[in-house]
Design a protein around this motif. Structure first.
Motif, PDB file in Angstrom:
ATOM      1  N   ASP A  12       0.780  -1.098   0.083  1.00  0.00           N
ATOM      2  CA  ASP A  12       0.174   0.032  -0.057  1.00  0.00           C
ATOM      3  C   ASP A  12       0.825   1.366  -0.180  1.00  0.00           C
ATOM      4  O   ASP A  12       0.488   2.279  -0.615  1.00  0.00           O
ATOM      5  CB  ASP A  12      -0.785   0.080   1.278  1.00  0.00           C
ATOM      6  CG  ASP A  12      -1.908  -0.957   1.008  1.00  0.00           C
ATOM      7  OD1 ASP A  12      -2.184  -1.440  -0.152  1.00  0.00           O
ATOM      8  OD2 ASP A  12      -2.555  -1.396   2.091  1.00  0.00           O
ATOM      9  N   LYS A  85      12.373  -9.926  19.993  1.00  0.00           N
ATOM     10  CA  LYS A  85      12.062 -10.393  18.941  1.00  0.00           C
ATOM     11  C   LYS A  85      12.288  -9.878  17.720  1.00  0.00           C
ATOM     12  O   LYS A  85      12.146  -8.872  17.018  1.00  0.00           O
ATOM     13  CB  LYS A  85      10.457 -10.265  19.045  1.00  0.00           C
ATOM     14  CG  LYS A  85       9.571 -11.117  18.164  1.00  0.00           C
ATOM     15  CD  LYS A  85       7.983 -10.896  18.469  1.00  0.00           C
ATOM     16  CE  LYS A  85       7.115 -11.438  17.687  1.00  0.00           C
ATOM     17  NZ  LYS A  85       5.586 -11.234  17.743  1.00  0.00           N
ATOM     18  N   SER A 101       4.391 -15.951  19.957  1.00  0.00           N
ATOM     19  CA  SER A 101       3.203 -15.992  20.616  1.00  0.00           C
ATOM     20  C   SER A 101       2.695 -17.256  21.019  1.00  0.00           C
ATOM     21  O   SER A 101       2.314 -17.775  22.243  1.00  0.00           O
ATOM     22  CB  SER A 101       2.147 -14.802  20.547  1.00  0.00           C
ATOM     23  OG  SER A 101       1.719 -15.095  19.097  1.00  0.00           O
TER      24      SER A 101
ATOM     25  N   GLU B 103      -6.318 -16.150  11.610  1.00  0.00           N
ATOM     26  CA  GLU B 103      -5.241 -15.883  10.525  1.00  0.00           C
ATOM     27  C   GLU B 103      -5.424 -16.518   9.028  1.00  0.00           C
ATOM     28  O   GLU B 103      -5.010 -16.118   8.297  1.00  0.00           O
ATOM     29  CB  GLU B 103      -4.084 -16.860  11.188  1.00  0.00           C
ATOM     30  CG  GLU B 103      -3.433 -15.754  12.323  1.00  0.00           C
ATOM     31  CD  GLU B 103      -1.922 -15.942  12.532  1.00  0.00           C
ATOM     32  OE1 GLU B 103      -1.524 -17.164  12.232  1.00  0.00           O
ATOM     33  OE2 GLU B 103      -1.391 -14.898  12.949  1.00  0.00           O
ATOM     34  N   GLN B 113      -6.695  -8.978  -1.399  1.00  0.00           N
ATOM     35  CA  GLN B 113      -6.369  -7.690  -1.438  1.00  0.00           C
ATOM     36  C   GLN B 113      -7.527  -6.803  -0.606  1.00  0.00           C
ATOM     37  O   GLN B 113      -7.652  -5.695  -0.724  1.00  0.00           O
ATOM     38  CB  GLN B 113      -6.272  -6.911  -2.558  1.00  0.00           C
ATOM     39  CG  GLN B 113      -4.655  -7.503  -3.155  1.00  0.00           C
ATOM     40  CD  GLN B 113      -4.518  -7.113  -4.605  1.00  0.00           C
ATOM     41  OE1 GLN B 113      -4.889  -6.045  -5.061  1.00  0.00           O
ATOM     42  NE2 GLN B 113      -3.733  -7.920  -5.188  1.00  0.00           N
ATOM     43  N   SER B 117      -4.798  -2.134   5.653  1.00  0.00           N
ATOM     44  CA  SER B 117      -3.315  -1.919   6.435  1.00  0.00           C
ATOM     45  C   SER B 117      -3.624  -1.512   7.731  1.00  0.00           C
ATOM     46  O   SER B 117      -2.883  -2.029   8.915  1.00  0.00           O
ATOM     47  CB  SER B 117      -2.663  -0.823   6.058  1.00  0.00           C
ATOM     48  OG  SER B 117      -3.230   0.414   5.706  1.00  0.00           O
ATOM     49  N   ARG B 120      -3.959  -4.518   9.904  1.00  0.00           N
ATOM     50  CA  ARG B 120      -2.633  -5.410   9.965  1.00  0.00           C
ATOM     51  C   ARG B 120      -2.220  -4.820  11.198  1.00  0.00           C
ATOM     52  O   ARG B 120      -1.433  -5.635  11.923  1.00  0.00           O
ATOM     53  CB  ARG B 120      -1.849  -5.224   8.797  1.00  0.00           C
ATOM     54  CG  ARG B 120      -0.573  -6.241   8.355  1.00  0.00           C
ATOM     55  CD  ARG B 120       0.026  -6.006   7.310  1.00  0.00           C
ATOM     56  NE  ARG B 120      -0.700  -6.791   6.146  1.00  0.00           N
ATOM     57  CZ  ARG B 120      -1.360  -6.284   5.204  1.00  0.00           C
ATOM     58  NH1 ARG B 120      -1.129  -5.147   4.856  1.00  0.00           N
ATOM     59  NH2 ARG B 120      -1.648  -6.931   4.339  1.00  0.00           N
ATOM     60  N   ASP B 127      -0.777  -9.054  18.719  1.00  0.00           N
ATOM     61  CA  ASP B 127       0.075 -10.295  18.725  1.00  0.00           C
ATOM     62  C   ASP B 127       1.238 -10.025  19.810  1.00  0.00           C
ATOM     63  O   ASP B 127       1.541 -10.843  20.606  1.00  0.00           O
ATOM     64  CB  ASP B 127       0.518 -10.533  17.442  1.00  0.00           C
ATOM     65  CG  ASP B 127       1.463 -11.889  17.301  1.00  0.00           C
ATOM     66  OD1 ASP B 127       0.837 -13.041  18.006  1.00  0.00           O
ATOM     67  OD2 ASP B 127       2.632 -12.049  17.051  1.00  0.00           O
ATOM     68  N   GLU B 128       1.941  -8.821  19.624  1.00  0.00           N
ATOM     69  CA  GLU B 128       2.986  -8.344  20.446  1.00  0.00           C
ATOM     70  C   GLU B 128       2.374  -8.296  21.874  1.00  0.00           C
ATOM     71  O   GLU B 128       2.778  -8.922  22.894  1.00  0.00           O
ATOM     72  CB  GLU B 128       3.476  -6.916  20.213  1.00  0.00           C
ATOM     73  CG  GLU B 128       4.378  -7.069  19.034  1.00  0.00           C
ATOM     74  CD  GLU B 128       4.834  -5.810  18.406  1.00  0.00           C
ATOM     75  OE1 GLU B 128       4.401  -4.748  18.970  1.00  0.00           O
ATOM     76  OE2 GLU B 128       5.327  -5.909  17.300  1.00  0.00           O
TER      77      GLU B 128
END
Lengths: 161, 575
Positions: A12, A85, A101, B103, B113, B117, B120, B127-128
């Motif tokens: 993008d 990480k 994770s 996922e 597509q 973003s 994402r 996740d972190e």
């Protein structure tokens, strides 16, 4: 190693609709920035006394998720994780088909099931090297460029971006 | 080429083809749009909604996890702690399951597509934070398992809660993004539906309008002209042939109208013509009646004339009879004249030997006197006198023989002493004729005889001899000075052919056809004489069933040929 063109075009942030010379040059500069100067690898290292010289991916996964707790000679398997990480860690767990994770959630389940504490996480490659070299039955992973003769390399995994 | 000039079939094809085209494009468009709408709905149903569901589940289970962790911390009993741990394992499994689902959907969405973003970013952050929360959980579990409840609870409510809040925010953000995206998809689907409906409606209206136009065009170009045609046909039936159609399109109807116009025109002309002819016929009938009357009058007149003609005819017949009489008399006269000529010739011929005989008689007389006066002073011997006498006697014999020949010829010629019809030698007849003409030839005409071997011929010798005489005489008269007369005879099958050829003045071609007419004479300009010679000759030969042909060239001579049958076969009753 190098990102494929379609992926890049579909990003993008950098969308290239027309294929001009100037843009091609930009693309190469962009790739050069993200591509490591040398092809780096992740080395799976173990204590020098472990009874194997090579390891299969499935065995490695079994060691890391705690399904196999002992080497062939009866020595307990001791796993070492990396704290930060970074590429090496991401590459390694990706190679095993997991995210970090997810690995942690597995270790969490193991812990809750009373199967022992999660692996010790080291901060630096040097520390990893020292820990693996000094702990019998230890297994860990490290950027290949740090490997020395104090440990045994069971496998190398190329780093992919 | 305008639409007006097309054939009916082509017009219909154009009209219906256009409608068909509109309908087909309508169908294509609708199908395309419906596929678009279906894709949007599929996307919402198969991706957006499961994703929202997975995110909600994760949210729910993480919150449950925290509750069990708290219960684990406050539990004093080991068995209750164990129970809580089992519950936590179940929850972690469920969370992992939902993360896997998410996922998987994420990968699918990325392939199309459709993965934003923002989402994402939010997922990466989640996740972190989740990993961080798990790290904190390790510490918490260690504390809780060792019954350091207070510290454990502090950790749970302090650092872990902060992390948990961030994690939760991420999940809520993701849910929000998903909700927004699916709303957008729904909106897009609705927009597509609305626009499709608009287009379909407008195309439908267009189709109706166009169908109406086609109908009007068909009425204008087919129905109206057909009605006009029908009306005109009815008028024609009533007898109005002046009607004309004003249709000038070039399709079948136009052609029909043109043909109709031509037909009515032709009919009209035919009717006019018939009327004209009827009038003319009436006129002619009147004329005929008049003519008829006139003819009747004329016929009456003709009958009168016929009577008159009959009278005249009777008169003419009388005149003709008189003429025949006159002709006979003339012929007789001519014959007498010819006889006169002949007699004159014969007299001359006889006169010469007669003179010789006279002179010889005179000599004889003198000789006898001499003998009587024998011995006179002249000293002439007796012997000389005797010789002279002998000589004279010879001369007298010769002369008298000559006279005899002439008399014989004359006799032969006239055949006075013989029967009318007999078998004779033709050559004798020719010779006697030539003998009788000796005086006329006077030595200037040389006669050449080419007699062939011919048998005697049955004939009327007197008549034939007259023919030979006439032909020879004509030939001699045709030669003004010297000339040749060639007479030849030969056998030709059952006939004999006799030809008289001279090299005299000849006869002009225009006169040749009148040569056998009674009264013809080529000696016109000389003494007036009725030339009956050739006419008589023609009659004689006809009587003998023969032929006589004459050919001549002016200045070169004439050839007369006679063909006679040997066996006679005489027409007894003729001439």
């Amino acid at each position: 190693m190098m990102p494929r063109f379609p992926c890049f075009f579909n990003d993008d942030s950098e969308k290239i609709s027309t294929f001009s010379m100037k843009k091609v040059i930009y693309v190469f500069l962009f790739l050069a920035y993200f591509t490591p100067p040398l092809l780096s690898q992740v080395a799976v290292i173990a204590h020098r006394d472990v009874p194997v010289d090579q390891i299969k991916k499935s065995e490695l996964l079994d060691f890391f998720i705690g399904d196999i707790k002992k080497w062939k000679d009866g020595t307990a398997v001791v796993i070492f994780d990396m704290k930060e990480k970074k590429d090496v860690k991401i590459t390694f767990y990706k190679y095993l088909g997991k995210t970090s994770s997810r690995m942690k959630s597995i270790w969490m389940k193991n812990m809750l099931a009373g199967e022992g504490a999660p692996p010790k996480a080291v901060k630096t490659p040097r520390q990893m090297l020292l820990e693996v070299a000094s702990t019998p039955g230890a297994i860990g992973f490290i950027d290949a460029k740090y490997v020395d003769k104090s440990v045994k390399v069971l496998k190398t995994i190329p780093i992919k971006k | 080429m305008s639409y007006k000039n097309l054939k009916l079939g082509t017009k219909q094809i154009f009209g219906f083809g256009f409608i068909l085209f509109i309908m087909a494009s309508l169908n294509f468009f609708t199908i395309h749009k419906m596929r678009e709408i279906k894709n949007e709905i599929d996307e919402v149903a198969s991706n957006w909604l499961p994703r929202i569901s997975a995110i909600s589940e994760i949210n729910l289970h993480t919150s449950n996890l925290r509750i069990h962790q708290l219960q684990h911390a406050i539990a004093t009993d080991e068995s209750r702690k164990q129970e809580q741990q089992r519950q936590m394992i179940t929850l972690i499994d469920k969370i992992n399951e939902n993360i896997d689902t998410y996922e998987h959907l994420k990968t699918e969405s990325e392939a199309r597509q459709l993965y934003s973003s923002r989402e994402r970013r939010l997922y990466k952050h989640f996740d972190e934070k989740w990993e961080e929360y798990l790290d904190l959980s390790f510490s918490f579990m260690a504390l809780s398992s060792e019954h350091n409840s207070d510290e454990a609870i502090d950790l749970l409510h302090g650092k872990a809660q902060d992390t948990y809040k961030l994690l939760r925010n991420d999940l809520e953000g993701m849910a929000h993004v998903n909700y927004d995206e699916s709303s957008k998809a729904a909106q897009r689907a609705e927009f597509a539906f609305l626009s499709t409906r608009k287009v379909i409606t407008s195309l439908f209206i267009l189709t109706i309008i166009f169908s109406a136009v086609i109908t009007i065009v068909f009425i204008r170009y087919i129905t109206i002209p057909v009605k006009e045609l029908e009306k005109a046909a009815r008028q024609v039936t009533k007898g109005d042939l002046k009607v004309r159609l004003a249709i000038n399109s070039k399709d079948e109807i136009g052609n029909m109208a043109t043909s109709f116009n031509l037909m009515t025109k032709a009919l009209n002309e035919a009717r006019d013509q018939m009327e004209d002819q009827a009038a003319q016929l009436k006129k002619q009938q009147l004329i005929l009646q008049a003519t008829n009357e006139e003819l009747e009058a004329k016929s009456h007149f003709l009958e009168e004339q016929k009577e008159e003609i009959q009278n005249k005819n009777t008169h003419l017949q009388n005149t003709l009879n008189e003429l025949h009489e006159t002709q006979k008399q003339l012929l007789m006269k001519e014959k007498m004249a010819a006889l006169g000529d002949l007699v004159a010739g014969v007299a001359h011929e006889i006169n010469n030997p007669l003179g010789v005989i006279r002179s010889s008689a005179d000599v004889c007389e003198r000789c006898i006197n001499t003998i009587e006066n024998n011995g006179n002073d002249q000293g002439t011997s007796l012997k000389t006198v005797t010789e002279l006498l002998k000589k004279n006697i010879d001369v007298t014999f010769t002369a008298s023989e000559r006279i005899g020949v002439i008399v014989d010829s004359l006799k032969n010629f006239a055949r006075l002493d013989e029967a009318n019809y007999q078998v004779v030698d033709i050559h004798e007849g020719i010779d006697s004729a030539l003998t009788l003409l000796t005086r006329e030839m006077q030595g200037r005409v040389k006669v050449e005889k080419k007699y062939g071997k011919i048998p005697p011929v049955a004939c009327y010798p007197a008549s034939l001899n007259q023919v030979f005489l006439a032909l020879s005489k004509n030939a001699i008269q045709a030669m003004k000075s010297a000339g040749h007369l060639t007479i030849s005879t030969r056998l030709q099958g059952q006939n004999i052919k006799i030809s008289f050829k001279d090299d005299g003045v000849g006869i002009a071609p225009d006169k040749l056809e009148h040569i056998f007419d009674f009264g013809f004479s080529r000696r016109s300009g000389e003494r007036v004489k009725l030339g009956s010679g050739l006419a008589t000759a023609y009659n004689t030969i006809q009587k003998h069933n023969g032929e006589i042909n004459i050919s001549s060239e002016e200045g070169k001579g004439t050839l007369v040929e006679i063909i006679l049958p040997i066996s006679g076969n005489i027409q007894q009753n003729k001439g």
